[in-house]
Scaffold this motif. Structure first.
Motif, short mmCIF file in Angstrom:
data_model
loop_
_atom_site.label_atom_id
_atom_site.label_comp_id
_atom_site.label_asym_id
_atom_site.label_seq_id
_atom_site.Cartn_x
_atom_site.Cartn_y
_atom_site.Cartn_z
N CYS A 79 46.70 41.50 -115.77
CA CYS A 79 48.15 41.72 -115.85
C CYS A 79 48.98 40.64 -115.17
N VAL B 132 50.64 42.75 -122.07
CA VAL B 132 51.51 41.66 -121.68
C VAL B 132 51.54 40.64 -122.82
N TYR C 20 56.29 43.00 -121.13
CA TYR C 20 55.32 43.49 -120.15
C TYR C 20 55.43 45.00 -120.11
N LYS D 201 58.63 40.79 -114.01
CA LYS D 201 57.55 40.15 -114.76
C LYS D 201 58.08 39.49 -116.03
N VAL E 197 56.48 35.00 -119.76
CA VAL E 197 56.26 36.40 -120.11
C VAL E 197 57.48 36.90 -120.90
N TYR F 255 53.04 36.83 -123.88
CA TYR F 255 53.56 35.60 -123.29
C TYR F 255 53.61 34.50 -124.34
#
Length: 144
Positions: free
Chosen positions: A26, A76, A69, A47, A66, A78
């Motif tokens: 994570c 997650v 999230y 995040k 990111v 990105y």
């Protein structure tokens, strides 16, 4: 989603509970992956919006932002925002999601990539093999 994208996926069942696997992935530091030399989070705060700088052992340096999230979904997403040397695809979006396998307290990890079409089949295949290797390394960490 990237318009006109090429997609690739790697997945694996890990003999570890979801919380242990999620904790390992994570933060997006990729510390479990043997190809990664070091990583750092640039900035602070939430995040979403964080940028991670990852240095690979071959000298490649990439920055990821990111964009999504979820602790609830154990996922997650990105985006690759910078790479030195440059990648063949002009855009790349990745998602790592961990799901519980409830029958035996193991975890299913799925790592997907969406590349702009200029990356071609070679980029998708290379990414798939690297993700499979990374998932193997993740398994060694969480199952050990």
């Amino acid at each position: 989603m990237i318009p006109s994208a090429s997609k690739g996926t790697a997945s694996r069942v890990l003999n570890a509970p979801i919380d242990k696997v999620w904790d390992a992935v994570c933060e997006l530091d990729f510390s479990f992956w043997r190809l990664v030399q070091k990583s750092e989070t640039l900035g602070d705060g939430d995040k979403v919006g964080n940028v991670h700088r990852v240095v690979f052992k071959d000298g490649t340096v990439q920055k990821y932002k990111v964009v999504e999230y979820s602790e609830l979904e154990h996922a997650v997403t990105y985006e690759l925002i910078e790479s030195n040397p440059p990648t063949r695809a002009t855009s790349a979006l990745y998602t790592i999601q961990v799901r519980p396998v409830t029958s035996n307290n193991t975890s299913f990890v799925e790592w997907t990539s969406e590349f702009s079409m200029d990356g071609g089949v070679e980029v998708v295949q290379d990414s798939k093999y690297k993700k499979q290797e990374a998932l193997e390394d993740l398994a060694k960490l969480v199952e050990g």
